[in-house]
Design a protein around this motif. Structure first.
Motif, PDB file in Angstrom:
ATOM      1  N   ALA A 286      19.059  33.869  58.778  1.00 44.35           N
ATOM      2  CA  ALA A 286      19.720  32.700  59.359  1.00 44.35           C
ATOM      3  C   ALA A 286      19.570  31.474  58.462  1.00 44.35           C
ATOM      4  O   ALA A 286      20.486  30.647  58.359  1.00 44.35           O
ATOM      5  N   ALA A 287      18.414  31.359  57.769  1.00 41.82           N
ATOM      6  CA  ALA A 287      18.200  30.230  56.866  1.00 41.82           C
ATOM      7  C   ALA A 287      19.217  30.245  55.724  1.00 41.82           C
ATOM      8  O   ALA A 287      19.741  29.198  55.325  1.00 41.82           O
ATOM      9  N   VAL A 288      19.525  31.437  55.204  1.00 40.92           N
ATOM     10  CA  VAL A 288      20.524  31.557  54.139  1.00 40.92           C
ATOM     11  C   VAL A 288      21.896  31.127  54.658  1.00 40.92           C
ATOM     12  O   VAL A 288      22.614  30.361  53.999  1.00 40.92           O
ATOM     13  N   VAL A 289      22.245  31.608  55.841  1.00 41.12           N
ATOM     14  CA  VAL A 289      23.553  31.271  56.422  1.00 41.12           C
ATOM     15  C   VAL A 289      23.651  29.775  56.668  1.00 41.12           C
ATOM     16  O   VAL A 289      24.644  29.122  56.310  1.00 41.12           O
ATOM     17  N   VAL A 290      22.607  29.198  57.277  1.00 47.11           N
ATOM     18  CA  VAL A 290      22.624  27.760  57.586  1.00 47.11           C
ATOM     19  C   VAL A 290      22.659  26.939  56.306  1.00 47.11           C
ATOM     20  O   VAL A 290      23.384  25.939  56.215  1.00 47.11           O
ATOM     21  N   GLY A 291      21.881  27.344  55.295  1.00 49.59           N
ATOM     22  CA  GLY A 291      21.884  26.609  54.031  1.00 49.59           C
ATOM     23  C   GLY A 291      23.250  26.560  53.388  1.00 49.59           C
ATOM     24  O   GLY A 291      23.686  25.514  52.904  1.00 49.59           O
ATOM     25  N   VAL A 292      23.962  27.686  53.407  1.00 49.45           N
ATOM     26  CA  VAL A 292      25.309  27.747  52.821  1.00 49.45           C
ATOM     27  C   VAL A 292      26.288  26.912  53.641  1.00 49.45           C
ATOM     28  O   VAL A 292      27.087  26.135  53.089  1.00 49.45           O
ATOM     29  N   LEU A 293      26.252  27.069  54.962  1.00 45.73           N
ATOM     30  CA  LEU A 293      27.170  26.314  55.815  1.00 45.73           C
ATOM     31  C   LEU A 293      26.926  24.816  55.694  1.00 45.73           C
ATOM     32  O   LEU A 293      27.874  24.019  55.622  1.00 45.73           O
ATOM     33  N   TYR A 294      25.652  24.430  55.662  1.00 45.83           N
ATOM     34  CA  TYR A 294      25.337  23.007  55.533  1.00 45.83           C
ATOM     35  C   TYR A 294      25.806  22.475  54.181  1.00 45.83           C
ATOM     36  O   TYR A 294      26.318  21.351  54.088  1.00 45.83           O
ATOM     37  N   HIS A 295      25.645  23.272  53.135  1.00 43.50           N
ATOM     38  CA  HIS A 295      26.084  22.841  51.810  1.00 43.50           C
ATOM     39  C   HIS A 295      27.589  22.592  51.798  1.00 43.50           C
ATOM     40  O   HIS A 295      28.051  21.594  51.229  1.00 43.50           O
ATOM     41  N   GLN A 296      28.348  23.472  52.444  1.00 39.60           N
ATOM     42  CA  GLN A 296      29.801  23.290  52.518  1.00 39.60           C
ATOM     43  C   GLN A 296      30.158  22.025  53.308  1.00 39.60           C
ATOM     44  O   GLN A 296      31.054  21.277  52.935  1.00 39.60           O
ATOM     45  N   LEU A 297      29.405  21.793  54.388  1.00 37.76           N
ATOM     46  CA  LEU A 297      29.638  20.589  55.186  1.00 37.76           C
ATOM     47  C   LEU A 297      29.312  19.338  54.383  1.00 37.76           C
ATOM     48  O   LEU A 297      30.070  18.353  54.405  1.00 37.76           O
ATOM     49  N   ALA A 298      28.184  19.363  53.654  1.00 35.75           N
ATOM     50  CA  ALA A 298      27.770  18.196  52.877  1.00 35.75           C
ATOM     51  C   ALA A 298      28.737  17.912  51.728  1.00 35.75           C
ATOM     52  O   ALA A 298      28.903  16.761  51.319  1.00 35.75           O
ATOM     53  N   LYS A 299      29.389  18.955  51.197  1.00 30.78           N
ATOM     54  CA  LYS A 299      30.390  18.745  50.140  1.00 30.78           C
ATOM     55  C   LYS A 299      31.599  17.995  50.685  1.00 30.78           C
ATOM     56  O   LYS A 299      32.155  17.130  50.020  1.00 30.78           O
ATOM     57  N   LYS A 300      32.002  18.337  51.897  1.00 31.56           N
ATOM     58  CA  LYS A 300      33.165  17.681  52.493  1.00 31.56           C
ATOM     59  C   LYS A 300      32.808  16.321  53.089  1.00 31.56           C
ATOM     60  O   LYS A 300      33.629  15.405  53.106  1.00 31.56           O
ATOM     61  N   LEU A 301      31.573  16.214  53.597  1.00 33.60           N
ATOM     62  CA  LEU A 301      31.125  14.953  54.195  1.00 33.60           C
ATOM     63  C   LEU A 301      29.822  14.540  53.523  1.00 33.60           C
ATOM     64  O   LEU A 301      28.725  14.844  54.017  1.00 33.60           O
ATOM     65  N   PRO A 302      29.879  13.859  52.379  1.00 32.63           N
ATOM     66  CA  PRO A 302      28.669  13.528  51.612  1.00 32.63           C
ATOM     67  C   PRO A 302      27.644  12.705  52.394  1.00 32.63           C
ATOM     68  O   PRO A 302      26.458  12.735  52.069  1.00 32.63           O
ATOM     69  N   ALA A 303      28.113  11.999  53.419  1.00 30.04           N
ATOM     70  CA  ALA A 303      27.172  11.169  54.187  1.00 30.04           C
ATOM     71  C   ALA A 303      26.238  11.996  55.059  1.00 30.04           C
ATOM     72  O   ALA A 303      25.288  11.459  55.634  1.00 30.04           O
ATOM     73  N   THR A 304      26.494  13.302  55.148  1.00 32.29           N
ATOM     74  CA  THR A 304      25.681  14.157  56.013  1.00 32.29           C
ATOM     75  C   THR A 304      24.212  14.118  55.627  1.00 32.29           C
ATOM     76  O   THR A 304      23.330  14.066  56.497  1.00 32.29           O
ATOM     77  N   ASP A 305      23.914  14.134  54.325  1.00 28.60           N
ATOM     78  CA  ASP A 305      22.524  14.102  53.873  1.00 28.60           C
ATOM     79  C   ASP A 305      21.821  12.827  54.332  1.00 28.60           C
ATOM     80  O   ASP A 305      20.604  12.829  54.575  1.00 28.60           O
ATOM     81  N   LYS A 306      22.570  11.729  54.428  1.00 28.06           N
ATOM     82  CA  LYS A 306      21.968  10.469  54.861  1.00 28.06           C
ATOM     83  C   LYS A 306      21.733  10.450  56.374  1.00 28.06           C
ATOM     84  O   LYS A 306      20.862   9.725  56.862  1.00 28.06           O
ATOM     85  N   VAL A 307      22.532  11.223  57.103  1.00 27.97           N
ATOM     86  CA  VAL A 307      22.398  11.266  58.562  1.00 27.97           C
ATOM     87  C   VAL A 307      21.222  12.133  58.996  1.00 27.97           C
ATOM     88  O   VAL A 307      20.570  11.866  60.010  1.00 27.97           O
ATOM     89  N   MET A 308      20.908  13.164  58.221  1.00 27.49           N
ATOM     90  CA  MET A 308      19.883  14.131  58.614  1.00 27.49           C
ATOM     91  C   MET A 308      18.522  13.512  58.913  1.00 27.49           C
ATOM     92  O   MET A 308      17.878  13.890  59.903  1.00 27.49           O
ATOM     93  N   PRO A 309      18.031  12.550  58.114  1.00 30.21           N
ATOM     94  CA  PRO A 309      16.735  11.954  58.465  1.00 30.21           C
ATOM     95  C   PRO A 309      16.736  11.293  59.836  1.00 30.21           C
ATOM     96  O   PRO A 309      15.732  11.324  60.548  1.00 30.21           O
ATOM     97  N   TYR A 310      17.896  10.716  60.222  1.00 30.19           N
ATOM     98  CA  TYR A 310      17.977  10.096  61.550  1.00 30.19           C
ATOM     99  C   TYR A 310      17.930  11.151  62.645  1.00 30.19           C
ATOM    100  O   TYR A 310      17.330  10.944  63.708  1.00 30.19           O
ATOM    101  N   LEU A 311      18.564  12.292  62.400  1.00 31.39           N
ATOM    102  CA  LEU A 311      18.484  13.387  63.371  1.00 31.39           C
ATOM    103  C   LEU A 311      17.051  13.901  63.476  1.00 31.39           C
ATOM    104  O   LEU A 311      16.584  14.252  64.569  1.00 31.39           O
ATOM    105  N   SER A 312      16.348  13.935  62.349  1.00 28.73           N
ATOM    106  CA  SER A 312      14.941  14.337  62.367  1.00 28.73           C
ATOM    107  C   SER A 312      14.122  13.360  63.208  1.00 28.73           C
ATOM    108  O   SER A 312      13.257  13.762  63.995  1.00 28.73           O
TER     109      SER A 312
END
Length: 441
Positions: A286-312
């Motif tokens: 599941a970690a491999v699947v999530v890592g790939v899916l998240y990478h695709q999401l972050a490519k389309k929405l670069p701000a995603t990496d900045k949002v993640m710390p707030y979700l944490s």
């Protein structure tokens, strides 16, 4: 916007007055909502005071504690969903760890060669001083067994992203901090259950293998997904194809599990240990699947990496509120002693982390770094383990009390050392950028 935050400070003051009046009149209908309103308004209003902005996240943790104490029933179930269910707690803690992992990089491990001595000292201090200090405090204050085990547990956990942020604020040795955090995280699946077994085995039942598996699920699986995302940023075409094929196979495996594969495994696997290993394998897939899916999401929405710390941060606030509500009765009895224990435990980490580092020959900046790495524990990991045991309101209670104080004391110490800088080698620009863009704690 600043005027809005100033208005929040005014509301906090008025709510504080109402709180005092309600307490003096023993009017719960007045002081309970006033307490929550004062905490929320203050957390928002700190944005208007430049010297206090760095404490805003800590203020939100205090909001969670206040809300959990005042209205414990509101944080037990929502819409029929048990907010303390172990799978929900696991998912939230994994989110927190994934957000932490996003701030890490595979290149962080390249600093191991140049910081080997500091890393070794940091790890030895962290996994000796804090669990032993936790054990000493349980003997001094005579906490009941499960709460005492919780103190030893949080002392036995690895450090987290908060230590990196504090080291950055203090302008200490950033490279050493990141490497120690990474190595402590990797060592935690073995050392945390071992220390808990040795020091708290007479207080609660500690199943070494089961706890090791839980830590892999709580910590290593989400961080593996985050580091896979980091790898894919610069991976060669062949590497991306291989990861893509693994992710596709992983999707098929995960889809097959609820369609009878898992039920078949439960009937056919001869031992619980093998079944547990199969479960861990599925989480790693599941970690491999999530890592790939998240990478695709972050490519389309670069701000995603900045949002993640707030979700944490939201995740930490969530299980702080839930843990406080679950341990409401125990906090009323031993809350002050737990807070006092948190202050002593945290101070011992800073003191011994710094002076033992100096004794072993580290420079001042590196000693400051080790002080933060030793003094600041991963409260999310402790809460997740307590939740997996079904003991969130007892074993998990120290984490809910220790975490706010660690953020407060860490910020104070970081700002104190920031005003007293010493020359040190600069960290890699990429490392500085990633830590600088973590929301302030």
């Amino acid at each position: 916007m600043n005027r809005l935050f100033q208005l929040c400070l005014l509301i906090a003051s008025l709510a504080g007055v109402a709180l005092l009046i309600g307490i003096s009149q023993q009017n719960a209908a007045l002081w309970q909502p006033a307490a929550v309103a004062a905490a929320v308004s203050l957390a928002l209003g700190l944005k208007a005071v430049s010297l206090l902005r760095s404490y805003q996240y800590t203020a939100w943790i205090i909001v969670a504690v206040v809300a959990g104490m005042v209205y414990p029933g509101a944080f037990k179930t929502w819409g029929g969903v048990d907010l303390r269910h172990k799978w929900l707690i696991l998912a939230v803690v994994q989110l927190v760890m994934f957000g932490m992992g996003i701030q890490m990089s595979l290149r962080d491990f390249s600093g191991l060669g140049s910081t080997g001595k500091g890393v070794l000292i940091g790890l030895l201090c962290h996994f000796s001083v804090m669990p032993l200090m936790g054990l000493l405090l349980t003997r001094v204050f005579h906490f009941e067994p499960e709460i005492a085990a919780g103190i030893i547990l949080i002392g036995s956990c690895s450090s987290g992203l908060a230590s990196n942020v504090m080291v950055y604020l203090a302008r200490a040795n950033m490279v050493l901090s990141v490497v120690v955090t990474a190595m402590a995280t990797l060592a935690a699946p073995f050392l945390t259950p071992l220390l808990l077994k040795l020091l708290a085995g007479t207080l609660i039942e500690v199943k070494f293998v089961s706890m090791m598996m839980e830590i892999i699920k709580i910590v290593l699986v989400p961080i593996m997904a985050a580091l896979l995302h980091d790898y894919l940023k610069t991976a060669p075409p062949r590497g991306r194809r291989v990861v893509g094929l693994l992710a596709a196979a992983g999707v098929l495996w995960l889809a097959a599990l609820p369609l009878g594969v898992w039920a078949f495994a439960e009937r056919s696997v001869p031992s619980p240990e093998l079944l547990q290993a199969l479960e861990i394998f599925s989480f790693l897939v599941a970690a491999v699947v999530v890592g790939v899916l998240y990478h695709q999401l972050a490519k389309k929405l670069p701000a995603t990496d900045k949002v993640m710390p707030y979700l944490s941060m939201f995740g930490i606030i969530y299980f702080t509120a839930v843990t406080t509500a679950a341990g409401h009765y125990n906090l009323l009895r031993v809350g002050f002693l737990l807070f006092l224990a948190s202050v002593l435990h945290n101070a011992a980490g800073y003191f011994f982390g710094y002076w033992l580092s100096r004794l072993f020959g580290l420079d001042v900046n590196s000693a400051r770094t080790v002080a933060f790495e030793v003094g600041l524990q991963n409260g999310g990991m402790a809460s997740g383990l307590a939740g997996s045991m079904g003991k969130l309101g007892t074993v998990g209670l120290p984490a809910a009390v220790f975490s706010p104080w660690m953020n407060i004391s860490g910020s104070i110490l970081a700002n104190y050392w920031r005003k007293r800088p010493v020359a040190a080698p600069e960290a890699a620009p990429e490392t500085l950028y990633r830590v600088a863009h973590v929301p302030e704690v």
